[in-house]
Enzyme design. Structure first.
Site, PDB file in Angstrom:
ATOM      1  N   SER A 117       0.774  -1.167  -0.160  1.00 23.67           N
ATOM      2  CA  SER A 117      -0.143  -0.136   0.005  1.00 23.67           C
ATOM      3  C   SER A 117       0.789   1.288  -0.017  1.00 23.67           C
ATOM      4  O   SER A 117       2.051   1.144   0.334  1.00 23.67           O
ATOM      5  CB  SER A 117      -1.063  -0.037   1.226  1.00 23.67           C
ATOM      6  OG  SER A 117      -1.534   1.357   1.437  1.00 23.67           O
TER       7      SER A 117
ATOM      8  N   TYR B 173      -3.385  -0.266  10.009  1.00 19.66           N
ATOM      9  CA  TYR B 173      -3.133  -0.552   8.699  1.00 19.66           C
ATOM     10  C   TYR B 173      -1.665  -0.458   8.122  1.00 19.66           C
ATOM     11  O   TYR B 173      -1.178  -1.121   7.676  1.00 19.66           O
ATOM     12  CB  TYR B 173      -4.261   0.181   7.869  1.00 19.66           C
ATOM     13  CG  TYR B 173      -4.423  -0.311   6.533  1.00 19.66           C
ATOM     14  CD1 TYR B 173      -4.907  -1.498   5.790  1.00 19.66           C
ATOM     15  CD2 TYR B 173      -3.692   0.626   5.537  1.00 19.66           C
ATOM     16  CE1 TYR B 173      -5.092  -1.408   4.683  1.00 19.66           C
ATOM     17  CE2 TYR B 173      -3.640   0.270   4.180  1.00 19.66           C
ATOM     18  CZ  TYR B 173      -4.358  -0.564   3.770  1.00 19.66           C
ATOM     19  OH  TYR B 173      -4.152  -0.927   2.317  1.00 19.66           O
TER      20      TYR B 173
END
Length: 252
Positions: A143, A156
């Site tokens: 990500s 996250y």
């Protein structure tokens, strides 16, 4: 350079919907046999049926990527039916949003287990036949948050930052067996996971101004990088993360 995928077998975790489904279809269009994965039986069967209707070589396997027993059972079934994987895409992931001081511990664990530990468990289950054959491709879906933080998603970011380093660790150990382990770091793409963000006018405006490309990414724009990392064209690329982000990590 060899971009050929015909005859290759690829497992994509979390591929019954969303980004994983798009990545799976991208590989299928290039002739790879696709093994879909998910936990929702109805979604998995619907995706399988649609792919078959389009003429793709496809099968599906329902297992939980956070459950080692479930993974190991699936890996034995897959190897018996199709032999060793050529390509493994660790895509399954979740997002939960809270201020860090209020983050529920169970949700913290869910994010870490699904986004980070699962990639270890699934890779461990499928890598030994790759080692024996001295061939294989593992692509971890990281990500933008593998390198950048943002409020309300600290776990996250921790999971995706950890996955970036897991990618490097895997490459360090498995490159000697002609296994290439790399990662893709998507920027902001319009998916079901980001719906709350792109439907927020203030965030949408901020993001477009922050991104040199001045827009959100379309999920199909990740497929080219996946094809490169899945093919022989990347045979000497190992331990890398390629950001597909419209230039957002290139500037402050």
């Amino acid at each position: 350079m060899d971009f050929e995928l015909k005859g290759k077998t690829a497992l994509i975790t979390g591929s019954s919907s969303g980004l994983g489904r798009i990545l799976a279809e991208g590989l299928a269009k290039q002739g790879a046999r696709i093994l879909l994965n998910g936990r929702n039986k109805e979604k998995l069967e619907a995706c399988n049926a649609e792919f078959r209707q389009k003429g793709y070589d496809v099968d599906s396997f329902r297992f939980d990527v956070t459950d080692s027993a479930s993974i190991n059972e699936a890996s034995q079934h897959i190897e018996k039916k199709y032999g060793p994987l050529d390509i493994l895409v660790n895509n399954a992931g979740v997002q939960r949003r809270h201020l860090l001081e209020d983050f529920p511990e169970n949700e913290f664990d869910e994010v870490i287990n699904t986004n980070l530990k699962a990639a270890y468990l699934v890779s461990k289950a499928f890598v030994k036949p790759m080692i024996a054959l001295r061939a294989g491709k593992i692509i971890n879906i990281c990500s933008l948050q593998s390198s950048l933080g943002r409020a309300t998603i600290a776990p996250y970011a921790a999971s995706k930052g950890g996955l970036k380093m897991m990618t490097r660790g895997m490459a360090t150990e498995w490159a000697q067996y002609n296994i290439q382990v790399n990662a893709i770091g998507p920027g902001y793409f319009k998916t079901e996971m980001t719906r709350a963000l792109y439907e927020n006018n203030d965030f949408d405006s901020w993001l477009c101004q922050r991104t040199p490309a001045n827009r959100w990414g379309n999920p199909e724009e990740l497929v080219g990088t996946l094809l490169y990392l899945s093919s022989g064209a990347s045979s000497f690329v190992n331990g890398q993360i390629i950001y597909v982000d419209g230039g957002i990590t290139a500037c402050i």
